[in-house]
Write a protein that holds these residues in place. Structure first.
Motif, PDB file in Angstrom:
ATOM      1  N   ARG A  75       1.134  -1.566  -0.101  1.00  0.00           N
ATOM      2  CA  ARG A  75       0.013   0.263   0.146  1.00  0.00           C
ATOM      3  C   ARG A  75       0.735   1.279   0.516  1.00  0.00           C
ATOM      4  O   ARG A  75       0.411   2.205  -0.737  1.00  0.00           O
ATOM      5  CB  ARG A  75      -0.810  -0.003   1.236  1.00  0.00           C
ATOM      6  CG  ARG A  75      -1.768  -0.882   1.189  1.00  0.00           C
ATOM      7  CD  ARG A  75      -3.205  -0.550   2.079  1.00  0.00           C
ATOM      8  NE  ARG A  75      -2.895  -0.085   3.620  1.00  0.00           N
ATOM      9  CZ  ARG A  75      -2.761  -1.183   4.412  1.00  0.00           C
ATOM     10  NH1 ARG A  75      -3.254  -2.591   4.374  1.00  0.00           N
ATOM     11  NH2 ARG A  75      -2.385  -1.279   5.855  1.00  0.00           N
ATOM     12  N   LYS A  88       2.007   1.789  -3.695  1.00  0.00           N
ATOM     13  CA  LYS A  88       1.913   2.117  -4.445  1.00  0.00           C
ATOM     14  C   LYS A  88       0.909   4.172  -3.881  1.00  0.00           C
ATOM     15  O   LYS A  88       1.021   4.890  -4.885  1.00  0.00           O
ATOM     16  CB  LYS A  88       0.255   1.578  -4.135  1.00  0.00           C
ATOM     17  CG  LYS A  88      -1.160   1.799  -5.151  1.00  0.00           C
ATOM     18  CD  LYS A  88      -2.565   1.471  -4.282  1.00  0.00           C
ATOM     19  CE  LYS A  88      -3.675   1.561  -5.682  1.00  0.00           C
ATOM     20  NZ  LYS A  88      -4.998   0.887  -4.972  1.00  0.00           N
ATOM     21  N   ASP A 118       3.899   5.818  -5.939  1.00  0.00           N
ATOM     22  CA  ASP A 118       3.273   5.891  -7.420  1.00  0.00           C
ATOM     23  C   ASP A 118       2.473   6.957  -7.605  1.00  0.00           C
ATOM     24  O   ASP A 118       2.634   7.337  -8.502  1.00  0.00           O
ATOM     25  CB  ASP A 118       3.093   4.528  -7.539  1.00  0.00           C
ATOM     26  CG  ASP A 118       4.515   3.795  -7.580  1.00  0.00           C
ATOM     27  OD1 ASP A 118       5.932   4.101  -7.394  1.00  0.00           O
ATOM     28  OD2 ASP A 118       3.638   2.780  -8.068  1.00  0.00           O
TER      29      ASP A 118
END
Length: 467
Positions: free
Chosen positions: A206, A209, A212
């Motif tokens: 997570r 993510k 990103d």
């Protein structure tokens, strides 16, 4: 060979002493048969309760003597009655019952003799209630009118035999309890440590993510800057400042993420390897081999972790692993255990590398590591790979080099560094379970510690292995 011969001579002397002692004892045939019966049955039956019954029935059947057996309780350390020749094993303790005082000498009452039950002095420390005394309990014999001086001497020796057998069975029972506890502990570890550790992996996914997504926002901001730079210079300048601030924070966050990810992978590998259920069930390390690229999967990650501390302590790293291309070496090893082998070696290198003066008078302080293939080292067609780590410092003596991997041994060059002497013993165990060898070679400017592993084909290591 000398030590074996000395041990043989010592045991021969002890046998002669015992032979002479039994000649002096001059036991009657019935007494010798009672001894033999006791020993035979004590070996035949394994439980404590059966041993208690044997203790009280042998004097009764052979000499028509009644008896009571008292043993120290392993929880309270108090003397309790455990068996009698009239009622058998005592199932529940009677708090109102009078128990004789524990003594290391033969005592007597109006109707009985109380003989101390002596355990094995060398094993006293392993019992929870033992303390410094080898006395495990009392053996009460009655009626004393039926026991003459020679019979009392026999019963004293008989009580000693009870003690040694009782001691062994108490230790066996204690070890069984320890094994049960360890097995339960492993289950608890698996449930409360290993499984929850997997949630950290989800957290890292997570987190990556989110990073990103922040990168995507950074890219969108850059596109916006490109769009506004010809229309509003002030706005463009402010957006540029925001962009650079966001980029700096994203880079820092990415760096922290990578460090956290490496730490998680390292910790998870060690936890899952050391706390593997198979180790505890088998009572030894159980290997789970897999093909492994030592440079990329083991050594480089460990070096990355030690890079900062090596630099801080002024230790230069000389890498010679490039001498052999990876494709020339195929090793099937337990990656977790071998990783800990290298971790122990680099940890020792950090602690014990010292500055020395070379032949040109220059101060040097470094570690170097390399590997080489040893053709047919483990037999015809079975090659070996030697991994070596050299550290500068005081060379060990030949005797110290031989003992370096012994449990608890610490060499004379450790200085004030703290340690237990366990790390290299662990290295030796793991390498030998893999079918390899370890060694240490003192050099002019330091010491080389090495280990050699056999190069095996996949079909040779398909099943789990134990030591």
């Amino acid at each position: 060979m000398t030590m074996n011969r000395e041990a043989l001579e010592h045991m021969g002397a002890r046998v002669r002493e015992k032979k002479a002692a039994y000649e002096r004892y001059n036991f009657e045939r019935l007494q010798e048969e009672a001894f033999a019966t006791f020993f035979d049955l004590a070996q035949e039956y394994t439980s404590l309760e059966n041993l208690y019954l044997i203790c009280v029935t042998v004097p009764k059947e052979f000499f028509r003597l009644e008896s009571r057996l008292y043993v120290l309780d392993n929880k309270t350390g108090r003397l309790v009655m455990v068996c009698t020749s009239t009622d058998g094993v005592v199932q529940a303790q009677d708090s109102s019952q009078t128990v004789p005082a524990l003594s290391d000498r033969i005592a007597e009452t109006d109707h009985s003799y109380l003989l101390p039950i002596r355990g094995n002095v060398a094993l006293t420390q392993w019992l929870p209630f033992g303390g410094q005394s080898p006395i495990l309990g009392l053996f009460e014999i009655y009626p004393k009118e039926q026991v003459d001086e020679k019979g009392l001497f026999f019963l004293e020796k008989f009580s000693n035999r009870i003690g040694y057998n009782l001691h062994q069975k108490l230790l066996l029972q204690q070890n069984i309890q320890h094994i049960k506890f360890i097995n339960q502990l492993v289950s608890d570890i698996e449930h409360n440590v290993i499984s929850p550790n997997l949630y950290y992996k989800l957290f890292l996914i997570r987190l990556k993510k989110s990073i990103d997504e922040y990168r995507k926002l950074q890219e969108d901001l850059r596109d916006l800057i490109m769009f506004t730079q010809t229309k509003d210079s002030n706005l463009c300048r402010e957006l540029c400042e925001l962009y650079h601030g966001l980029a700096t924070r994203n880079d820092a966050l990415e760096e922290e993420y990578q460090s956290l990810k490496k730490h998680y992978e390292h910790t998870s590998l060690f936890l899952e390897t050391l706390l593997r259920r198979d180790h505890f069930e088998k009572g030894t390390y159980v290997l789970r081999r897999q093909p492994c690229n030592f440079r990329t999967e083991i050594i480089q990650p460990i070096l990355d972790r030690y890079k900062a501390v090596l630099a801080k302590t002024g230790i230069h790293v000389d890498n010679r692993l490039e001498d052999i291309p990876d494709e020339e070496v195929t090793l099937f090893v337990d990656k977790g255990l071998i990783s800990q082998v290298f971790d122990n070696l680099f940890s020792n290198a950090v602690k014990y590398t010292r500055e020395v003066e070379d032949a040109r008078g220059q101060k040097i302080k470094f570690i170097s590591y390399h590997r080489k293939i040893l053709k047919n080292y483990f037999g015809e067609g079975v090659h070996g790979v030697q991994f070596s780590i050299f550290t500068t410092g005081q060379p060990l003596s030949k005797e110290e080099a031989k003992r370096l991997f012994d449990e608890g041994f610490r060499a004379s060059n450790v200085g004030r560094e703290k340690g237990t002497g366990h790390g290299l013993h662990f290295v030796k165990n793991v390498v030998e379970i893999h079918g390899g060898e370890v060694g240490c070679e003192p050099k002019k400017y330091g010491n080389t510690i090495y280990f050699i592993l056999p190069i095996k084909e996949p079909h040779q290591v398909s099943a789990p292995e134990t030591a």
